[in-house]
Design a protein around this motif. Sequence first.
Motif, PDB file in Angstrom:
ATOM      1  N   ILE A  62       7.509 -10.366   4.269  1.00 17.36           N
ATOM      2  CA  ILE A  62       6.777  -9.478   3.022  1.00 17.36           C
ATOM      3  C   ILE A  62       6.710  -8.125   2.970  1.00 17.36           C
ATOM      4  O   ILE A  62       6.970  -7.101   2.411  1.00 17.36           O
ATOM      5  CB  ILE A  62       5.655 -10.024   2.547  1.00 17.36           C
ATOM      6  CG1 ILE A  62       6.251 -11.509   1.767  1.00 17.36           C
ATOM      7  CG2 ILE A  62       4.850  -9.814   1.243  1.00 17.36           C
ATOM      8  CD1 ILE A  62       5.211 -12.241   1.469  1.00 17.36           C
ATOM      9  N   MET A  63       5.915  -7.972   4.263  1.00 17.01           N
ATOM     10  CA  MET A  63       5.421  -6.700   4.549  1.00 17.01           C
ATOM     11  C   MET A  63       6.443  -5.612   5.469  1.00 17.01           C
ATOM     12  O   MET A  63       7.009  -3.898   4.759  1.00 17.01           O
ATOM     13  CB  MET A  63       4.670  -6.676   6.245  1.00 17.01           C
ATOM     14  CG  MET A  63       2.741  -6.718   5.737  1.00 17.01           C
ATOM     15  SD  MET A  63       2.073  -7.534   6.975  1.00 17.01           S
ATOM     16  CE  MET A  63       1.689  -5.777   7.588  1.00 17.01           C
ATOM     17  N   ARG A  64       7.310  -6.214   6.027  1.00 15.65           N
ATOM     18  CA  ARG A  64       9.165  -5.311   5.899  1.00 15.65           C
ATOM     19  C   ARG A  64      10.164  -5.391   5.014  1.00 15.65           C
ATOM     20  O   ARG A  64      10.004  -3.962   4.332  1.00 15.65           O
ATOM     21  CB  ARG A  64      10.204  -6.583   6.817  1.00 15.65           C
ATOM     22  CG  ARG A  64      11.456  -5.907   6.647  1.00 15.65           C
ATOM     23  CD  ARG A  64      12.125  -4.836   8.204  1.00 15.65           C
ATOM     24  NE  ARG A  64      11.246  -5.090   8.852  1.00 15.65           N
ATOM     25  CZ  ARG A  64      11.177  -5.266   9.887  1.00 15.65           C
ATOM     26  NH1 ARG A  64      12.822  -5.590  10.057  1.00 15.65           N
ATOM     27  NH2 ARG A  64      10.814  -5.420  11.200  1.00 15.65           N
ATOM     28  N   TRP A  65      10.281  -6.040   3.777  1.00  5.72           N
ATOM     29  CA  TRP A  65      10.343  -5.458   2.245  1.00  5.72           C
ATOM     30  C   TRP A  65       9.517  -4.660   1.550  1.00  5.72           C
ATOM     31  O   TRP A  65      10.016  -3.809   0.796  1.00  5.72           O
ATOM     32  CB  TRP A  65      10.316  -7.240   1.169  1.00  5.72           C
ATOM     33  CG  TRP A  65      10.213  -6.360   0.118  1.00  5.72           C
ATOM     34  CD1 TRP A  65      10.629  -6.532  -1.061  1.00  5.72           C
ATOM     35  CD2 TRP A  65       9.293  -6.453  -0.917  1.00  5.72           C
ATOM     36  NE1 TRP A  65      10.852  -6.553  -1.924  1.00  5.72           N
ATOM     37  CE2 TRP A  65       9.748  -6.615  -2.075  1.00  5.72           C
ATOM     38  CE3 TRP A  65       7.908  -6.921  -0.773  1.00  5.72           C
ATOM     39  CZ2 TRP A  65       8.870  -6.553  -3.418  1.00  5.72           C
ATOM     40  CZ3 TRP A  65       7.069  -6.967  -1.770  1.00  5.72           C
ATOM     41  CH2 TRP A  65       7.539  -6.567  -2.834  1.00  5.72           C
ATOM     42  N   ASP A  66       8.423  -5.106   1.633  1.00  5.06           N
ATOM     43  CA  ASP A  66       7.481  -3.393   1.211  1.00  5.06           C
ATOM     44  C   ASP A  66       7.898  -2.056   1.618  1.00  5.06           C
ATOM     45  O   ASP A  66       8.213  -1.113   1.155  1.00  5.06           O
ATOM     46  CB  ASP A  66       6.222  -3.657   1.285  1.00  5.06           C
ATOM     47  CG  ASP A  66       5.104  -3.223   0.892  1.00  5.06           C
ATOM     48  OD1 ASP A  66       5.313  -2.823  -0.492  1.00  5.06           O
ATOM     49  OD2 ASP A  66       4.476  -3.404   1.100  1.00  5.06           O
ATOM     50  N   GLU A  67       7.501  -2.031   3.558  1.00  6.86           N
ATOM     51  CA  GLU A  67       8.407  -1.146   4.066  1.00  6.86           C
ATOM     52  C   GLU A  67       9.007  -0.205   3.869  1.00  6.86           C
ATOM     53  O   GLU A  67       9.615   0.846   3.410  1.00  6.86           O
ATOM     54  CB  GLU A  67       8.036  -1.426   5.778  1.00  6.86           C
ATOM     55  CG  GLU A  67       6.648  -1.485   6.359  1.00  6.86           C
ATOM     56  CD  GLU A  67       6.992  -2.085   7.593  1.00  6.86           C
ATOM     57  OE1 GLU A  67       7.830  -1.851   8.097  1.00  6.86           O
ATOM     58  OE2 GLU A  67       5.762  -2.430   8.240  1.00  6.86           O
ATOM     59  N   ASP A  68      10.109  -1.545   3.959  1.00  8.72           N
ATOM     60  CA  ASP A  68      11.546  -1.611   2.807  1.00  8.72           C
ATOM     61  C   ASP A  68      11.901  -0.075   1.825  1.00  8.72           C
ATOM     62  O   ASP A  68      12.340   0.703   1.467  1.00  8.72           O
ATOM     63  CB  ASP A  68      12.332  -2.112   2.874  1.00  8.72           C
ATOM     64  CG  ASP A  68      12.720  -3.055   5.391  1.00  8.72           C
ATOM     65  OD1 ASP A  68      13.060  -1.530   5.583  1.00  8.72           O
ATOM     66  OD2 ASP A  68      13.207  -3.493   4.834  1.00  8.72           O
ATOM     67  N   ALA A  69      10.769  -1.042   0.289  1.00  7.26           N
ATOM     68  CA  ALA A  69      10.980  -0.710  -0.697  1.00  7.26           C
ATOM     69  C   ALA A  69      10.194   1.106  -0.812  1.00  7.26           C
ATOM     70  O   ALA A  69      10.624   1.812  -1.361  1.00  7.26           O
ATOM     71  CB  ALA A  69      10.506  -1.633  -1.246  1.00  7.26           C
TER      72      ALA A  69
END
Length: 187
Positions: A62-69
């Motif tokens: 989830i943190m990776r997804w958030d960073e990518d977003a």
Amino acid sequence: MVGASPKGAARREEILNGLTEKIARQELRNPSLREIGRALNIEPAHILYYFNSREDLLQSVIMRWDEDARAAVHPDIVTLDKFAEQLRRNIAIPGVVHLYLNFAAEAVDPRHPAHEFFRLRFDKVAVNLAQRIREEQAGGTIRAGVNPESSARQLIAIADGLQLQSLVNANINSVKDMFDAIASLRV
């Protein structure tokens, strides 16, 4: 930290990237550690060498997804319209959205490992949206009587709710509905 060596960090990234890809493609849904290991062809104990727990690994996704977003939108050009447009990106990765929504619901418990992450994330997004609303108020495109903080929280709730609805019914045009919600704030 375990796996802090360059080789360990690379292996950790490999696990995280592999799991993120499988979740995004909906190959795994609320997977156990055993299912994750099977999908990645890794022993669960080996995963736990690089991540403290299944929850730590899923939170990392989830943190990776958030960073990518966040990286996909230049911070100097964040607008309410870009916030709405993010839904299009999210809907394209329904497995990650499903994981995000599940984890967010579980994280209402203050003892949940992701509780603080979600609390801070919601606060940060709300502050950014409230600032965008104030900027549009100053520019005359949003009514002066709109409460920026309240409206920001409402937009977050609408976005999360629309993403949930799009998981249940793929015919919902969540992006259009989000733009409509933003338009209702404007003059």
